[in-house]
Design a protein around this motif. Structure first.
Motif, PDB file in Angstrom:
ATOM      1  N   CYS A 182       0.828  -1.218   0.000  1.00  0.00           N
ATOM      2  CA  CYS A 182       0.000   0.000   0.000  1.00  0.00           C
ATOM      3  C   CYS A 182       0.860   1.265   0.000  1.00  0.00           C
ATOM      4  O   CYS A 182       1.576   1.529   0.965  1.00  0.00           O
ATOM      5  CB  CYS A 182      -0.936   0.002   1.202  1.00  0.00           C
ATOM      6  SG  CYS A 182      -1.951   1.498   1.253  1.00  0.00           S
ATOM      7  N   CYS A 192      -7.417   6.050   1.094  1.00  0.00           N
ATOM      8  CA  CYS A 192      -7.135   5.080   0.035  1.00  0.00           C
ATOM      9  C   CYS A 192      -7.301   5.745  -1.327  1.00  0.00           C
ATOM     10  O   CYS A 192      -8.297   6.425  -1.566  1.00  0.00           O
ATOM     11  CB  CYS A 192      -8.078   3.894   0.156  1.00  0.00           C
ATOM     12  SG  CYS A 192      -8.054   2.808  -1.267  1.00  0.00           S
ATOM     13  N   CYS A 224      -5.645   2.522  -5.770  1.00  0.00           N
ATOM     14  CA  CYS A 224      -4.649   2.171  -6.788  1.00  0.00           C
ATOM     15  C   CYS A 224      -4.675   0.687  -7.112  1.00  0.00           C
ATOM     16  O   CYS A 224      -4.204   0.272  -8.170  1.00  0.00           O
ATOM     17  CB  CYS A 224      -3.260   2.567  -6.311  1.00  0.00           C
ATOM     18  SG  CYS A 224      -2.733   1.659  -4.845  1.00  0.00           S
ATOM     19  N   CYS A 257      -2.906  -3.383  -3.332  1.00  0.00           N
ATOM     20  CA  CYS A 257      -3.178  -4.402  -2.319  1.00  0.00           C
ATOM     21  C   CYS A 257      -3.797  -5.639  -2.955  1.00  0.00           C
ATOM     22  O   CYS A 257      -3.365  -6.761  -2.686  1.00  0.00           O
ATOM     23  CB  CYS A 257      -4.093  -3.834  -1.232  1.00  0.00           C
ATOM     24  SG  CYS A 257      -5.546  -2.963  -1.847  1.00  0.00           S
TER      25      CYS A 257
HETATM   26  S1  SF4 Z   1      -6.119   0.531  -3.131  1.00  0.00           S
HETATM   27 FE1  SF4 Z   1      -5.141  -0.720  -1.566  1.00  0.00          FE
HETATM   28  S2  SF4 Z   1      -2.987  -0.319  -1.867  1.00  0.00           S
HETATM   29 FE2  SF4 Z   1      -4.047   1.321  -2.945  1.00  0.00          FE
HETATM   30  S3  SF4 Z   1      -4.227   2.973  -1.442  1.00  0.00           S
HETATM   31 FE3  SF4 Z   1      -6.073   1.759  -1.266  1.00  0.00          FE
HETATM   32  S4  SF4 Z   1      -5.639   0.307   0.352  1.00  0.00           S
HETATM   33 FE4  SF4 Z   1      -3.680   1.121  -0.292  1.00  0.00          FE
END
Ligand code: SF4
Ligand code: SF4
Lengths: 433, 318
Positions: free
Chosen positions: A371, A400, A403, A406
C-alpha cells in the motif's frame, strides 16, 4: 529523489509504445455526455434537429467548477436525452449524426490572452479537464486558493499503468507542444518551475524531453523508477519534490499543481488555434484486439467503432476496460462513447478476463507492504465486511487512492478495493446527512 | 455479445502469487529438513511424515465437510504444511497413533474451530506439539539416537539441551550443524533448515526480520547470560541446539500468527528470542522454543494494535 513506500510491479505490456498515432476519422454517430468532469453537470445548449459544427459548445454550466462541452463533429443533433453510462445513473447526453464534412464552428479562433484572468477564462472555454485522473476542470486546478503558495508545476508523464502508451506517444510525437504548453502555463500562472516526471522504462521519452528543455532553466525532466503507482498524483509529487500531500488536502497545499503531459500540450495547441478539446489519443490494446495501436478518436465516438477501426476482435471480448487494468472501469456495453478523460480502451479475451475467486485472508501482510498510502488494507476489508465503518474511518479508509496494489499483491485475491469503496461511499453518504 | 461483457471492480489483473503457491514453497523449503530427518532417523521418520500429512489433510477435509459445513480448502495446501511441520517437531519414534491425535488437535481444534486458515491465534503445529507434550510427556521426550551416534547400536539418546540440563558429554558443533544429534525428527539439521530458509527468502515467502532477529537475540542473550557470569555463554551451542532453527525459520514466520508490520515483526522476534533464552536457562524445561513462540503468538493482536504503520501524508502526528 524520494521513493514512495510500497507499490507493485505489474507486467508492463507496453506493446503499442512504438505505434505512431493514427487518426480514426468521423464515426457514424457521436454520443456526448454532459458530465465529463468532476463538478456541476452541463446543460445542453442544443436540441434535437439543430445543426452543429466542429468545436461548437453544446453544453455549459454557470457553475465555476464545471467545464463546457463541445461538438466533435459537424452534423445534426438527433437526441438530447439521459442515457445510462458507466456510473449506473443516467446522465444527459447529446447524440449527433455527423454529416462527414467536419465544418469548423465560426467561433473557433485563437483566444486573446493578456493576463492571468484571461488565460484562466481561455482554459475554461477550451473544455480542458484533467486528462490523467479524475477529470477536475483545468481552470479550477490552475487557480488555487490565494493562500496556497504554488511554486512547482508537476507534469505527469509517468504512465505507470500497464498497456497504456498514449502519454508516451505525446512525448515522442509532440515534444515541443509539451514544452510550449508548460511555458505558457508558467507564464500566465506565475509558477516558477516545472518538473516533468517519467518512469525510467521510457528512455526515449526521457531523452527527447531532456533535449527539448536544454537551455530552459525553468523546466527539468526527471527519470523515475518504474513502480506502480508512480504516476498517482501523491506519489509523483513525493518523488519529485519530497513533499507529502496530507490526507484530505490538495497538491496546491504543498505548493504543487499537477498536469498531465497531454493536457499541457493541449493548452499550447488551444492557445494557437482555439480548437477546444474534441479528440483524444487512446491506446487500444488487450488480448482480444486484432490490431492494437494508438488511435486519435473524436470524443463521443462509440467504443465499438474504435475497436472496429483496429480490425475488430480476434477473439470474443469478455471484458472491456476504459483506462488501465489497475484503475480503469469495466464497461457493460460497447455502445458507450469515448470521453475526454479516456486514455486507453482495453478488450480482454476470456483468459485475461478471468479473475480468481476470493479466499480467506492468510495474514501474509503483502497488502500492507504494497500500500503506497501506508494503510492496512486487510483490516479495512475486514472492517467493512463486518460493517464497522467508523473503525475503518479511524484507520483512514478515506486516504485510500484505490490504486489496487493491495489486491494485485494479495495471494488470497481479496477484493479489498471493492470493500474499501463500499466503506468510503457509506462514510461519505453519512457525513453529508 | 453486448450483455455478455463481464464487469469487475478494479484492479482487473492479479499478481501470480496465490495461497497454494506459497504453501507449496513452504513444503519445498522443508524437503531438505525432511530428508535429513529420514537420513538420520530412518524409516520411522518417513512414516511419521507421511502419516501426519495425510491425517492433517483428511482432518481438514472431513471437519470442514461434516462438522463446520464449510467449503473444501485442502487444495490451498495449508493442511499439508501443518502436517509436515508437526511431523518434523515430533520425536522420531513416537507411536503413530499419538501423531494422529496431534494432527486432530492441530487441524480440527486449533485451526478449524477458530474459523480455518488465517483465523487461528496460535500456530497449529506448535499448539498440537504442546498438547501432546502435556498428554504423553514420557513418549514425547524419548529421543531416538541418530544414525552413527555414539556407535551404531544406541537406540535412545538425549538431546543436546537435555544433556546440558542433566549433565553428560555434549556433541560437537559439526554434528549439531549437520543434524547428527538427538532431537525432533526435523529440527536437528541446522544446515537443512537454513537451506530451506534461504529458499523462502529468495522466493519472498518470508522476510529476513523474524528469523534473523530471533536467532540473533538468542545468540546474544545466551552469550551474555552465561553460566559463569556475564559473557561466558556459548551462543553457537544455543542457536544450533533444539528447535530454534526450525522455530525461527518455519514456525515463528507463520503468517497467521505473526504480526502484520515490519516493526511488529521485529518486536515479535525479539520477544521470541528473549523468552526462549529465559525458558532454556531459568526453568527446568530443556527446550523453550515452542512455548516462546506460542506465547508471542498470543501477543500478536496486541502488537498489531500498537504498530500501525505511518500513513502517507500523515505528518508528524499520524
Ligand atoms: S487501493 Fe489498496 S494499496 Fe491502494 S491505497 Fe487503497 S488500500 Fe492502499
Ligand atoms: S495480502 Fe491478502 S492474504 Fe495477505 S494479509 Fe493482505 S488481505 Fe490477507
Amino acid at each position: 529523489m524520494k521513493l514512495f513506500k510500497g507499490g507493485v510491479h505489474p507486467p508492463q505490456r507496453k506493446n503499442t509504445a512504438e505505434m505512431a498515432t493514427v487518426a480514426m476519422g468521423v464515426p457514424s454517430v457521436v454520443i456526448i455526455p454532459m458530465v465529463q468532469h468532476l463538478g456541476a453537470p452541463c446543460q445542453p445548449k442544443v436540441k434535437r434537429g439543430d445543426t452543429v459544427k466542429v468545436g461548437q459548445p453544446i453544453g455549459d454550466s454557470d457553475a465555476y467548477v464545471s467545464a463546457p462541452i463541445h461538438s466533435s463533429v459537424s452534423g445534426t443533433v438527433t437526441k438530447a436525452e439521459p442515457l445510462v453510462l458507466t456510473g449506473g445513473k443516467p446522465v444527459m447526453c447529446v447524440e449527433i449524426k455527423p454529416d462527414g464534412l467536419q465544418e469548423v464552428f465560426e467561433g473557433v479562433k485563437p483566444p486573446v490572452v493578456d493576463s492571468r484572468e484571461s488565460f484562466l477564462a481561455a482554459i475554461r472555454a477550451s473544455g480542458l479537464t484533467g486528462l490523467g485522473g479524475a477529470g477536475f476542470p483545468a481552470h479550477v486546478k490552475l487557480n488555487p486558493p490565494k493562500d496556497a503558495k504554488v511554486d512547482t508545476l508537476v507534469i505527469n508523464a509517468a504512465e505507470c499503468e500497464p498497456y497504456i502508451t498514449s502519454d508516451y506517444r505525446e512525448c515522442i510525437e509532440n515534444t515541443h507542444g509539451i514544452i510550449e504548453g508548460i511555458l505558457q502555463v508558467l507564464k500566465w500562472t506565475g509558477i516558477e518551475k516545472a518538473m516533468i516526471g517519467i518512469e525510467n522504462n521510457k528512455p526515449e521519452a526521457v531523452k527527447v524531453l531532456s533535449q527539448a528543455v536544454s537551455g530552459i532553466p525553468s523546466i527539468t525532466v526527471h527519470s523515475l523508477p518504474t513502480r506502480y503507482p508512480q504516476g498517482a498524483e501523491k506519489t509523483l509529487i513525493y518523488a519529485l519534490t519530497g513533499r507529502q500531500v496530507p490526507s484530505g488536502k490538495l497538491p496546491a497545499d504543498v505548493g504543487c499543481i499537477v498536469m498531465n503531459v497531454v493536457s499541457v500540450a493541449f493548452v499550447a495547441s488551444y492557445l494557437k488555434t482555439g480548437m477546444p478539446l474534441i479528440k483524444k489519443r487512446v491506446t487500444i490494446d488487450g488480448s482480444a484486439v486484432q490490431n492494437p495501436g494508438n488511435v486519435e478518436v473524436l470524443i463521443g465516438t462509440p467504443i465499438k467503432e474504435v475497436f472496429d477501426f483496429c480490425g475488430g476482435f480476434k477473439s470474443e471480448p469478455k471484458k472491456v476496460i476504459m483506462g488501465g487494468p489497475m484503475m480503469g472501469v469495466s464497461l457493460f456495453s460497447l455502445d458507450l462513447p469515448v470521453l475526454k478523460l479516456n486514455n486507453a480502451l482495453l478488450a480482454f479475451d476470456e483468459d485475461e478476463s478471468r479473475i480468481p475467486g476470493e479466499t480467506a485472508c492468510i495474514r501474509c501482510a503483502s497488502c500492507v507492504r504494497a500500500c503506497p498510502m501506508g494503510l492496512l488494507p486487510y483490516e479495512l476489508d475486514r472492517l467493512v465486511n463486518a460493517k464497522k465503518f467508523e473503525e475503518a474511518q479511524k484507520l483512514h479508509i478515506l486516504d485510500c487512492v484505490e490504486c489496487g496494489c493491495c489486491v494485485y499483491a494479495c495471494p488470497a485475491k481479496r477484493l479489498m478495493v471493492q470493500s474499501i469503496r463500499i466503506g468510503k461511499d457509506y462514510l461519505r453518504r453519512n457525513a453529508k446527512k | 455479445m453486448e450483455n455478455r461483457l463481464s464487469m469487475s471492480s478494479s484492479p482487473h489483473i492479479r499478481g501470480d502469487v496465490s495461497t497454494s503457491r506459497i504453501m507449496l514453497d513452504v513444503l519445498i523449503a522443508l524437503v531438505p529438513a525432511s530428508l535429513a530427518g529420514v537420513y538420520f532417523f530412518g524409516l520411522h521418520a518417513a512414516l511419521t511424515i507421511i502419516i501426519c500429512i495425510v491425517s492433517c489433510v483428511l482432518f481438514e477435509y472431513l471437519s470442514r465437510k461434516f462438522l463446520f459445513k464449510r467449503g473444501n480448502t485442502i487444495s490451498d495446501l495449508s493442511a499439508a504444511v501443518t502436517g509436515l511441520l508437526l511431523a518434523l517437531n515430533l520425536p522420531p519414534a513416537l507411536p503413530k497413533w499419538m501423531a494422529i491425535v496431534g494432527c486432530f488437535f492441530a487441524i480440527v481444534v486449533i485451526k478449524q474451530l477458530f474459523g480455518g486458515i488465517g483465523q487461528n491465534f496460535i500456530n497449529p503445529a506448535l499448539g498440537a506439539r504442546v498438547i501432546l507434550l502435556v498428554a504423553y510427556g514420557t513418549r514425547m521426550t524419548q529421543w531416538t539416537a541418530p544414525r552413527g551416534f555414539n556407535g551404531a547400536d544406541a537406540v535412545t539418546a538425549a538431546t543436546p539441551l537435555g544433556i546440558l540440563k542433566e549433565g553428560g558429554e555434549l556433541p560437537g558443533y559439526l554434528g549439531m550443524f549437520l543434524g547428527n544429534i538427538g532431537g525432533s525428527l526435523g529440527e536437528t539439521s541446522a544446515l537443512a533448515l537454513i537451506i530451506g530458509g534461504i529458499y523462502l527468502l529468495v522466493r519472498k515467502v518470508i522476510t529476513w526480520e523474524i528469523p534473523v532477529i530471533y536467532i540473533g537475540t538468542v545468540a546474544l542473550l545466551s552469550w551474555v547470560l552465561g553460566p559463569e557470569g556475564i559473557f561466558t555463554g556459548d551462543p553457537l551451542f544455543h542457536i544450533l541446539a533444539g528447535g530454534l532453527m526450525i522455530g525461527a525459520i518455519f514456525m515463528a514466520t507463520d503468517y497467521t500468527t505473526s504480526p502484520m508490520t515490519r516493526k511488529g515483526a521485529i518486536i515479535f522476534a525479539f520477544g521470541c528470542g528473549l523468552l526462549t533464552v529465559l525458558f532454556r536457562l531459568y526453568t527446568n524445561m530443556p527446550e523453550g522454543v515452542s512455548y516462546a513462540i506460542l506465547l508471542m503468538n498470543t501477543a500478536v493482536p496486541l502488537i498489531d494494535r500498537h504498530t500501525v504503520p505511518k500513513r502517507f501524508g500523515g505528518g508528524a502526528n499520524a
